[in-house]
Design a protein around this motif. Structure first.
Motif, short mmCIF file in Angstrom:
data_model
loop_
_atom_site.label_atom_id
_atom_site.label_comp_id
_atom_site.label_asym_id
_atom_site.label_seq_id
_atom_site.Cartn_x
_atom_site.Cartn_y
_atom_site.Cartn_z
N VAL A 120 3.64 0.16 -24.13
CA VAL A 120 2.99 1.16 -23.30
C VAL A 120 1.75 0.49 -22.72
N ASP A 121 1.58 0.61 -21.40
CA ASP A 121 0.48 -0.04 -20.69
C ASP A 121 -0.28 0.97 -19.85
N TYR A 122 -1.57 0.76 -19.76
CA TYR A 122 -2.41 1.48 -18.81
C TYR A 122 -2.54 0.57 -17.59
N THR A 123 -2.30 1.09 -16.41
CA THR A 123 -2.36 0.29 -15.19
C THR A 123 -3.29 0.93 -14.17
N ILE A 124 -3.90 0.08 -13.36
CA ILE A 124 -4.60 0.54 -12.16
C ILE A 124 -3.96 -0.22 -11.02
N GLY A 125 -3.71 0.43 -9.90
CA GLY A 125 -3.01 -0.29 -8.85
C GLY A 125 -3.14 0.34 -7.49
N GLN A 126 -2.62 -0.41 -6.53
CA GLN A 126 -2.65 -0.01 -5.13
C GLN A 126 -1.38 -0.54 -4.46
N ARG A 127 -0.99 0.11 -3.38
CA ARG A 127 0.17 -0.35 -2.60
C ARG A 127 -0.30 -0.63 -1.18
N GLY A 128 0.10 -1.77 -0.67
CA GLY A 128 -0.17 -2.11 0.72
C GLY A 128 1.12 -2.03 1.52
N ASP A 129 1.08 -1.34 2.65
CA ASP A 129 2.24 -1.22 3.54
C ASP A 129 1.97 -2.08 4.76
N ILE A 130 2.73 -3.15 4.90
CA ILE A 130 2.57 -4.08 6.03
C ILE A 130 3.72 -3.82 6.99
N LEU A 131 3.39 -3.30 8.16
CA LEU A 131 4.40 -2.87 9.13
C LEU A 131 4.43 -3.82 10.32
N PHE A 132 5.60 -4.29 10.66
CA PHE A 132 5.78 -5.01 11.91
C PHE A 132 7.05 -4.46 12.57
N LEU A 133 6.91 -3.20 12.99
CA LEU A 133 7.98 -2.46 13.65
C LEU A 133 7.67 -2.36 15.14
N PRO A 134 8.68 -2.14 15.99
CA PRO A 134 8.43 -2.05 17.43
C PRO A 134 7.42 -0.95 17.80
N ASP A 135 7.43 0.16 17.06
CA ASP A 135 6.53 1.27 17.40
C ASP A 135 5.29 1.38 16.50
N THR A 137 2.59 -1.38 14.16
CA THR A 137 2.26 -2.69 13.57
C THR A 137 1.00 -2.61 12.71
N ARG A 138 0.65 -1.43 12.27
CA ARG A 138 -0.56 -1.28 11.45
C ARG A 138 -0.27 -1.58 9.99
N ASN A 139 -1.32 -1.98 9.29
CA ASN A 139 -1.26 -2.14 7.84
C ASN A 139 -1.97 -0.96 7.21
#
Length: 192
Positions: A120-135, A137-139
């Motif tokens: 059992v673990d305690y975690t702290i975290g974040q998710r980054g969404d890197i977009l390179f789509l035609p409509d 391109t923001r992160n």
């Protein structure tokens, strides 16, 4: 958030120093790699992924950990490190990459059944969404969240003197602001 990460690292270092007095084997290092299934809580991410699958985007999902383990007893060890997953959708020159990363600190309990142990673990975290789509391109980056990971592992090197893998399955739940991501992973590990 930087102050929280500093506190997390300080507590981890102090725990390692304090526990090393009682440890039979001071420290071992573990890395693992595998694949996962992720259930995203964000409606926008779920909708985007559904569209990418319907447009036949290539999909690759990898997960991995790097950790240090401190054995306290024959039945207990403290583990701390970093877990991450890469969820990639790609087609021609467009795609999406979700990078999830989370430092963790937890316990591994050996019930005495061969090489089986639970964690059992305690975690702290974040998710980054890197977009390179035609409509688009923001992160984008999710808010930092505090979560937990539960795991079951089997260490095949329990009764051998040479190298043997560790097979693990885990479930991690991470809040992301107004939503929660769920990650189910299957991995092979090696201990050093």
């Amino acid at each position: 958030m930087k102050s929280f990460a500093k506190k997390f690292l300080l507590i981890f270092c102090l725990l390692l120093c304090a526990c090393s007095v009682f440890a039979e084997i001071p420290l071992s290092f573990v890395w693992n790699a595998g694949t996962a299934a992720i259930s995203y809580g964000d409606d926008l991410v779920r909708s985007r992924n559904s569209n990418l699958r319907s447009e036949k985007y290539f999909h690759l999902l990898l997960t991995g950990d790097v950790a240090a383990d401190l054995k306290l007893d024959d039945f207990l060890l403290v583990s701390g490190g970093l877990t991450a997953s890469l969820d990639f959708y790609g087609k021609n020159t467009s795609g999406v990459l979700y990078v999830d990363y989370a430092p963790f600190l937890g316990l591994r309990i050996f019930p005495g059944i061969g090489g089986l142990y639970f964690g059992v673990d305690y975690t702290i975290g974040q998710r980054g969404d890197i977009l390179f789509l035609p409509d688009d391109t923001r992160n984008r980056f999710s808010q930092w969240g505090n979560g937990f990971r539960f795991s079951a592992e089997y260490d095949f090197s329990e009764h051998t003197s040479g190298f043997a893998p560790v097979v693990s399955v885990s479930y991690r739940s991470m809040p992301r602001g107004g939503s929660r991501d769920h990650l189910f992973a299957l991995a092979l590990s090696a201990k050093f």
